[in-house]
Design an enzyme around this catalytic site. Structure first.
Site, PDB file in Angstrom:
ATOM      1  N   GLU A  62       0.827  -1.216   0.000  1.00 55.11           N
ATOM      2  CA  GLU A  62       0.000   0.000   0.000  1.00 55.11           C
ATOM      3  C   GLU A  62       0.854   1.256   0.000  1.00 55.11           C
ATOM      4  O   GLU A  62       1.936   1.281   0.611  1.00 55.11           O
ATOM      5  CB  GLU A  62      -0.874   0.026   1.264  1.00 55.11           C
ATOM      6  CG  GLU A  62      -1.848  -1.121   1.319  1.00 55.11           C
ATOM      7  CD  GLU A  62      -2.422  -1.363   2.716  1.00 55.11           C
ATOM      8  OE1 GLU A  62      -3.570  -1.815   2.794  1.00 55.11           O
ATOM      9  OE2 GLU A  62      -1.719  -1.134   3.716  1.00 55.11           O
ATOM     10  N   ASP A 233      -7.683  -4.953   8.730  1.00 54.82           N
ATOM     11  CA  ASP A 233      -7.291  -3.711   8.058  1.00 54.82           C
ATOM     12  C   ASP A 233      -7.176  -3.880   6.551  1.00 54.82           C
ATOM     13  O   ASP A 233      -6.452  -3.145   5.896  1.00 54.82           O
ATOM     14  CB  ASP A 233      -5.972  -3.171   8.662  1.00 54.82           C
ATOM     15  CG  ASP A 233      -4.818  -4.154   8.530  1.00 54.82           C
ATOM     16  OD1 ASP A 233      -5.042  -5.286   8.064  1.00 54.82           O
ATOM     17  OD2 ASP A 233      -3.684  -3.798   8.890  1.00 54.82           O
TER      18      ASP A 233
HETATM   19  N1  LIG Z   1      -4.592  -0.727  12.216  1.00 55.26           N
HETATM   20  C1  LIG Z   1      -3.341  -0.404  11.991  1.00 55.26           C
HETATM   21  O1  LIG Z   1      -2.989   0.760  11.886  1.00 55.26           O
HETATM   22  C2  LIG Z   1      -2.325  -1.491  11.883  1.00 55.26           C
HETATM   23  C3  LIG Z   1      -0.956  -1.188  11.948  1.00 55.26           C
HETATM   24  C4  LIG Z   1      -0.026  -2.224  11.947  1.00 55.26           C
HETATM   25  C5  LIG Z   1      -0.480  -3.542  11.831  1.00 55.26           C
HETATM   26  N2  LIG Z   1      -1.810  -3.794  11.724  1.00 55.26           N
HETATM   27  C6  LIG Z   1      -2.311  -5.175  11.627  1.00 55.26           C
HETATM   28  O2  LIG Z   1      -2.165  -5.768  12.903  1.00 55.26           O
HETATM   29  C7  LIG Z   1      -2.038  -7.183  12.755  1.00 55.26           C
HETATM   30  C8  LIG Z   1      -0.904  -7.683  13.609  1.00 55.26           C
HETATM   31  O3  LIG Z   1       0.323  -7.188  13.111  1.00 55.26           O
HETATM   32  P1  LIG Z   1       1.702  -7.740  13.686  1.00 55.26           P
HETATM   33  O4  LIG Z   1       2.759  -6.967  13.003  1.00 55.26           O
HETATM   34  O5  LIG Z   1       1.657  -7.789  15.180  1.00 55.26           O
HETATM   35  O6  LIG Z   1       1.629  -9.238  13.113  1.00 55.26           O
HETATM   36  P2  LIG Z   1       2.411 -10.529  13.637  1.00 55.26           P
HETATM   37  O7  LIG Z   1       2.278 -11.539  12.550  1.00 55.26           O
HETATM   38  O8  LIG Z   1       3.749 -10.173  14.148  1.00 55.26           O
HETATM   39  O9  LIG Z   1       1.539 -11.004  14.912  1.00 55.26           O
HETATM   40  C9  LIG Z   1       0.236 -11.502  14.812  1.00 55.26           C
HETATM   41  C10 LIG Z   1      -0.014 -12.486  15.964  1.00 55.26           C
HETATM   42  O10 LIG Z   1      -1.398 -12.895  15.915  1.00 55.26           O
HETATM   43  C11 LIG Z   1      -1.447 -14.256  16.313  1.00 55.26           C
HETATM   44  N3  LIG Z   1      -2.721 -14.820  15.876  1.00 55.26           N
HETATM   45  C12 LIG Z   1      -3.105 -15.125  14.601  1.00 55.26           C
HETATM   46  N4  LIG Z   1      -4.374 -15.625  14.638  1.00 55.26           N
HETATM   47  C13 LIG Z   1      -4.778 -15.596  15.930  1.00 55.26           C
HETATM   48  C14 LIG Z   1      -5.974 -15.976  16.590  1.00 55.26           C
HETATM   49  N5  LIG Z   1      -6.994 -16.502  15.926  1.00 55.26           N
HETATM   50  N6  LIG Z   1      -6.060 -15.805  17.939  1.00 55.26           N
HETATM   51  C15 LIG Z   1      -5.002 -15.284  18.636  1.00 55.26           C
HETATM   52  N7  LIG Z   1      -3.827 -14.928  18.067  1.00 55.26           N
HETATM   53  C16 LIG Z   1      -3.728 -15.086  16.727  1.00 55.26           C
HETATM   54  C17 LIG Z   1      -0.210 -14.863  15.657  1.00 55.26           C
HETATM   55  O11 LIG Z   1       0.157 -16.093  16.262  1.00 55.26           O
HETATM   56  C18 LIG Z   1       0.831 -13.751  15.877  1.00 55.26           C
HETATM   57  O12 LIG Z   1       1.561 -13.923  17.076  1.00 55.26           O
HETATM   58  C19 LIG Z   1      -1.841  -7.427  11.261  1.00 55.26           C
HETATM   59  O13 LIG Z   1      -3.057  -7.915  10.734  1.00 55.26           O
HETATM   60  C20 LIG Z   1      -1.513  -6.067  10.696  1.00 55.26           C
HETATM   61  O14 LIG Z   1      -1.920  -5.942   9.358  1.00 55.26           O
HETATM   62  C21 LIG Z   1      -2.726  -2.811  11.768  1.00 55.26           C
END
Ligand SMILES: NC(=O)c1ccc[n+]([C@@H]2O[C@H](COP(=O)([O-])OP(=O)(O)OC[C@H]3O[C@@H](n4cnc5c(N)ncnc54)[C@H](O)[C@@H]3O)[C@@H](O)[C@H]2O)c1
Length: 352
Positions: A62, A233
């Site tokens: 993006e 997101d």
């Molecule tokens: N809204 C925003 O501004 C914003 C900003 C950054 C990241 N994000 C989103 O946040 C999310 C997390 O990002 P990250 O960098 O921490 O990712 P990451 O992959 O480092 O961590 C995600 C965690 O979620 C866990 N997980 C997956 N499915 C699960 C479930 N059903 N129940 C419990 N835990 C579960 C995984 O085991 C992992 O530890 C991503 O989807 C990312 O796109 C959003």
């Protein structure tokens, strides 16, 4: 002092880490949140567009641009939930600030760490207006890269000091416990989402999965809860059951983007939502009573990155924590770009 115009200050990952640690993670988050709040208060002065997303089977890339008429900023960011299985980050990013008057970039910086900080600072700003008063206990569902940043921001801005962690991969929760050891939290690692929700006044959902997941079901959400929904997101990527949305007052960043990417993609396109900036600017009420369920449907918006870039630029001017990047070709005679290239041949011996 920032050097000559053709040299662009560049903040590497190494410099970003040094900068954050020199300022202190908590102070960084508090000061960044002040920049975000002040930019949200002047929301109407920004050029706004939903981010430009290129979707593929495995993820999304993006571009997130905005401008306040004087400064232009954009972030390049990806989201690839499968990446961690290959030893890579789910989310990586870099960003640029530029002077609108000349079009010249004035900052190029890593934004993987900065995105985690700005996302956490924005969540905590939203919670300041939406969470129950004096909330101390937060459930964090998904304990990956973003999780500790969220926890520390909620502590620094709201005083949250009890965490209830859950992740499908227990080693992620253990990593969080280890990293947060020095921050004064009382932490419980839980065996299920239901267990994590016990006593929580705030829940942060920050999981990564490229599907419509149901991290929270309606029965898990009691009255008075504030939901900080971060992980949903992208189109087709949500975390909450639609019934929860219908019981909540929903607050969003930029509706044209959130309706495509946020939890509310599950609702009718005209379903009523409130814009967070209006709450911050005092034009709209946030939490009005103790029983209300509030939902911050976060997807991440360009103005938050703009605030973060602005804050970092100010900090590197004061600390000198940047490199000088030879990024812009800038001949002494502006139209003699070709001549500049030829003169370089004199200085550079050709390969035999
Ligand atoms: N809204 C925003 O501004 C914003 C900003 C950054 C990241 N994000 C989103 O946040 C999310 C997390 O990002 P990250 O960098 O921490 O990712 P990451 O992959 O480092 O961590 C995600 C965690 O979620 C866990 N997980 C997956 N499915 C699960 C479930 N059903 N129940 C419990 N835990 C579960 C995984 O085991 C992992 O530890 C991503 O989807 C990312 O796109 C959003």
């Amino acid at each position: 002092m920032i050097p000559k115009l053709n040299i662009v200050p560049f903040v590497s990952v190494d410099h970003m880490m040094k900068l954050v640690l020199a300022i202190g993670v908590e102070r960084f988050l508090v000061e960044l949140s002040e920049y975000i709040e002040s930019d949200f208060r002047r929301w109407e002065s920004f050029d706004k567009t939903p981010r430009v997303a290129s979707h593929s089977r495995e993820g999304v890339i993006e571009l997130m641009p905005t401008s306040d008429g004087e400064v232009y900023g954009f972030k390049y960011v990806n989201g690839h939930p499968k990446n961690t299985r290959e030893g890579r980050q789910t989310v990586t990013a870099f960003g640029v600030l530029a002077d609108v008057g000349t079009g010249y970039p004035v900052l190029l910086t890593e934004m993987t760490i900065l995105t985690a900080l700005r996302t956490a600072a924005t969540s905590a700003v939203a919670a300041k207006y939406l969470a129950p008063k004096n909330a101390r206990t937060m459930a964090v569902i998904g304990n990956g890269a973003q999780a500790e940043f969220q926890a520390v921001a909620f502590k620094a801005l709201l005083g949250v000091d009890k965490l209830r962690l859950y992740d499908i991969d227990r080693s992620a929760s253990t990593k969080c416990v280890r990293n947060l050891a020095g921050y004064g939290f009382d932490i419980t690692v839980c065996g299920s989402i239901e267990e994590a929700m016990v006593g929580a006044e705030i829940v942060t959902t920050v999981t990564a999965d490229k599907q419509n997941a149901t991290i929270l079901t309606d029965n898990m959400v009691g009255s008075g809860l504030h939901i900080n929904a971060i992980g949903g997101d992208c189109p087709g990527k949500t975390e909450l059951h639609a019934d929860i949305l219908k019981r909540s007052d929903i607050f969003v960043e930029y509706p044209p983007q959130t309706r495509i990417e946020g939890e509310i993609q599950q609702l009718a396109p005209d379903y009523p939502v409130k814009e967070l900036w209006r709450v911050i600017a005092g034009q709209e009420t946030g939490r009005t009573n103790e029983r209300q369920i509030t939902l911050f449907d976060s997807v991440g918006f360009a103005i938050e990155d703009f605030s973060a870039l602005r804050y970092v630029k100010k900090q590197i001017e004061q600390t000198g924590l940047y490199e000088e990047l030879d990024l812009l070709a800038d001949p002494d005679e502006p139209r003699d770009l070709f001549g500049m290239l030829l003169r370089a041949a004199v200085a550079t011996p050709t390969a035999a």
